[in-house]
Design an enzyme around this catalytic site. Structure first.
Site, mmCIF file in Angstrom:
data_model
loop_
_atom_site.group_PDB
_atom_site.id
_atom_site.type_symbol
_atom_site.label_atom_id
_atom_site.label_comp_id
_atom_site.label_asym_id
_atom_site.label_seq_id
_atom_site.Cartn_x
_atom_site.Cartn_y
_atom_site.Cartn_z
ATOM 1 N N CYS A 1 0.826 -1.215 0.000
ATOM 2 C CA CYS A 1 0.000 0.000 0.000
ATOM 3 C C CYS A 1 0.863 1.269 0.000
ATOM 4 O O CYS A 1 1.876 1.358 0.687
ATOM 5 C CB CYS A 1 -0.917 0.004 1.227
ATOM 6 S SG CYS A 1 -2.055 1.393 1.220
ATOM 7 N N CYS B 1 -19.385 2.599 8.400
ATOM 8 C CA CYS B 1 -18.648 1.925 9.474
ATOM 9 C C CYS B 1 -17.375 2.727 9.659
ATOM 10 O O CYS B 1 -16.532 2.764 8.752
ATOM 11 C CB CYS B 1 -18.350 0.481 9.049
ATOM 12 S SG CYS B 1 -17.243 -0.378 10.191
ATOM 13 N N ARG C 1 -18.072 -1.931 17.677
ATOM 14 C CA ARG C 1 -17.405 -3.195 17.328
ATOM 15 C C ARG C 1 -16.089 -3.349 18.079
ATOM 16 O O ARG C 1 -15.191 -2.502 17.962
ATOM 17 C CB ARG C 1 -17.148 -3.229 15.821
ATOM 18 C CG ARG C 1 -16.553 -4.539 15.314
ATOM 19 C CD ARG C 1 -16.371 -4.496 13.806
ATOM 20 N NE ARG C 1 -17.628 -4.296 13.108
ATOM 21 C CZ ARG C 1 -18.473 -5.267 12.766
ATOM 22 N NH1 ARG C 1 -18.168 -6.520 13.009
ATOM 23 N NH2 ARG C 1 -19.609 -4.995 12.155
HETATM 24 N N1 SAM Z 1 -6.610 0.549 3.041
HETATM 25 C C1 SAM Z 1 -7.896 0.894 3.482
HETATM 26 C C2 SAM Z 1 -7.891 2.056 4.446
HETATM 27 O O1 SAM Z 1 -6.950 2.200 5.213
HETATM 28 O O2 SAM Z 1 -8.835 2.836 4.424
HETATM 29 C C3 SAM Z 1 -8.651 -0.260 4.110
HETATM 30 C C4 SAM Z 1 -7.946 -1.288 4.945
HETATM 31 S S1 SAM Z 1 -7.198 -0.722 6.436
HETATM 32 C C5 SAM Z 1 -6.191 -2.048 6.894
HETATM 33 C C6 SAM Z 1 -8.549 -0.668 7.592
HETATM 34 C C7 SAM Z 1 -8.274 -0.236 8.994
HETATM 35 O O3 SAM Z 1 -7.627 -1.270 9.714
HETATM 36 C C8 SAM Z 1 -7.383 0.955 9.235
HETATM 37 O O4 SAM Z 1 -8.042 2.178 9.044
HETATM 38 C C9 SAM Z 1 -7.013 0.787 10.694
HETATM 39 O O5 SAM Z 1 -7.935 1.459 11.513
HETATM 40 C C10 SAM Z 1 -7.120 -0.737 10.910
HETATM 41 N N2 SAM Z 1 -5.794 -1.324 11.196
HETATM 42 C C11 SAM Z 1 -4.799 -1.533 10.306
HETATM 43 N N3 SAM Z 1 -3.711 -2.052 10.913
HETATM 44 C C12 SAM Z 1 -4.024 -2.168 12.227
HETATM 45 C C13 SAM Z 1 -3.311 -2.619 13.370
HETATM 46 N N4 SAM Z 1 -2.043 -3.033 13.298
HETATM 47 N N5 SAM Z 1 -3.952 -2.628 14.567
HETATM 48 C C14 SAM Z 1 -5.228 -2.181 14.663
HETATM 49 N N6 SAM Z 1 -5.944 -1.734 13.614
HETATM 50 C C15 SAM Z 1 -5.359 -1.714 12.405
HETATM 51 FE FE1 SF4 Z 2 -2.800 1.207 3.337
HETATM 52 FE FE2 SF4 Z 2 -5.075 0.997 4.699
HETATM 53 FE FE3 SF4 Z 2 -2.782 0.011 5.706
HETATM 54 FE FE4 SF4 Z 2 -3.101 2.645 5.574
HETATM 55 S S1 SF4 Z 2 -4.324 1.213 6.808
HETATM 56 S S2 SF4 Z 2 -1.259 1.507 4.934
HETATM 57 S S3 SF4 Z 2 -4.284 2.843 3.686
HETATM 58 S S4 SF4 Z 2 -3.830 -0.687 3.911
#
Ligand code: SAM
Ligand code: SF4
Ligand code: DTB
Length: 336
Positions: free
Chosen positions: A62, A197, A269
């Site tokens: 990403c 959400c 959630r």
């Molecule tokens: N890439 C898109 C975005 O960021 O909008 C969608 C997927 S992203 C992984 C979705 C969410 O997962 C993020 O906004 C964050 O809040 C959560 N997330 C990602 N990595 C995380 C972590 N290590 N611990 C907790 N939440 C996490």
């Molecule tokens: Fe990419 Fe989503 Fe991860 Fe941010 S939370 S690095 S936008 S996948």
């Protein structure tokens, strides 16, 4: 499925101040829990928890630099970039999630934003999952107006896009897109009658005022998000936040309780981080007003508790999971 009725309830508030929210945070624990449980019971069946299963349809590589995320190309985690998953494999996973008891299937992509060249493939995934009788959710990064419209037509019920933290702390965690970018995406989602959400992450080194700031940003939106994921940071090796100190677990429970009080009709959630929580801590989160979880052995790239373990926990707590958010007793968030 009832449509989004965002003007349903004049009693919901959208004018929270930091002082008020900090006062809630600072209540004696028993008083806060009592208030949250009371509001929870006024709005929901306290013994029901909605379950969604996640699938990463496009993993890694990403372009964003979110400090917590193992999928960012800016960090050296073990996650490798993969192409968009083929439709048949997505549908196979959805069928399995349904079989295991999920009522919603949430597809996540490690994208900064949805590109028009991928729109039809994602729309096909949404309609295929919808046709199986599951609620649909996607989280694809930033979304434009016409893309939201197309996904709605395909049968999209929910779009997940988190604010992550307070506007003030946000820049310490992410530099490649702004808070306003996120708010714009939420507006496009809402304008197209897709359920919102949106939530955030606790345990990234933010202050209590930042946690209050996140909840205020969510509750003071024109409509409360129907679903509010509260994630506990999953510390992944190779990410800048990997070595962060743990947050006080009771502070996490307080965040759930305050979210419940501020957004009484939203599903709160209990999201990432359950793998590191005891059953007793999760039970306390349900008591504080959490009423949905991610269910299934993986989140996107990290581990989630085994479904057997979750089912055993539900049995021990007398929790039933036979519902989708659309069939909940009171579901509308409100706008005014
Ligand atoms: N890439 C898109 C975005 O960021 O909008 C969608 C997927 S992203 C992984 C979705 C969410 O997962 C993020 O906004 C964050 O809040 C959560 N997330 C990602 N990595 C995380 C972590 N290590 N611990 C907790 N939440 C996490
Ligand atoms: Fe990419 Fe989503 Fe991860 Fe941010 S939370 S690095 S936008 S996948
Ligand atoms: C949300 O708020 N939490 C989920 C979902 N929305 C997409 C994602 C959690 C991701 C945890 C890190 C991972 O598994 O990669």
């Amino acid at each position: 499925m009832p449509e989004n009725n965002v003007n349903a309830d004049q009693s919901l508030r959208h004018d929270w101040t930091v002082g008020e929210v900090e006062a809630l945070y600072n209540l004696p624990f028993a008083d806060l829990m009592y208030r949250a449980q009371t509001v929870h019971r006024e709005n929901f069946d306290p013994n029901s928890v909605q379950v969604s299963t996640l699938l990463s349809i496009k993993t890694g590589g990403c372009a964003e630099d979110c400090g917590y995320c193992p999928q960012s190309a800016h960090h050296e985690s073990a996650v490798k970039a993969e192409p968009l998953m083929p439709l048949d494999k997505v549908l196979e996973n959805a069928a399995q999630a349904k079989e295991t008891g999920a009522s919603r299937f949430c597809m996540g992509a490690a994208w900064r934003n949805l590109k028009d060249r991928d729109l039809e493939r994602v729309a096909d995934m949404v309609s295929g999952v919808k046709d199986m009788g599951l609620e649909t959710c996607v989280t694809l990064g930033m979304l434009e107006e016409h893309q939201a419209k197309r996904l709605k037509e395909a049968g999209l019920d929910y779009y997940n896009h988190n604010l992550d933290t307070s506007p003030e702390f946000y820049g310490d965690i992410i530099s490649t897109r702004t808070y306003q970018d996120r708010l714009d995406t939420l507006e496009h989602v809402r304008d197209n009658n897709i359920h919102v959400c949106s939530g955030g992450i606790v345990g990234m080194g933010e202050s209590e005022q930042d946690r209050a700031g996140l909840l205020i940003s969510l509750a003071n939106l024109p409509s409360h998000p129907e679903s509010v994921p509260i994630n506990l940071l999953v510390k992944v090796e190779g990410t800048p936040l990997a070595d962060h100190d743990d947050i006080d677990q009771l502070e996490f429970v307080r965040t759930i309780a305050v979210a419940r009080l501020m957004m009484p009709k939203s599903f709160v959630r209990l999201s990432a981080g359950r793998e590191s929580m005891s059953d007793e801590l999760q039970a306390m989160c349900f008591l504080a007003g959490a009423n949905s979880i991610f269910y299934g052995e993986k989140l996107l790239t990290t581990d989630n508790p085994d479904t057997d373990h979750d089912q055993q926990l539900f049995r021990r707590l007398g929790i039933n999971t036979e519902m989708g958010e659309h069939s909940a007793p009171v579901k509308e968030a409100c706008s005014h």
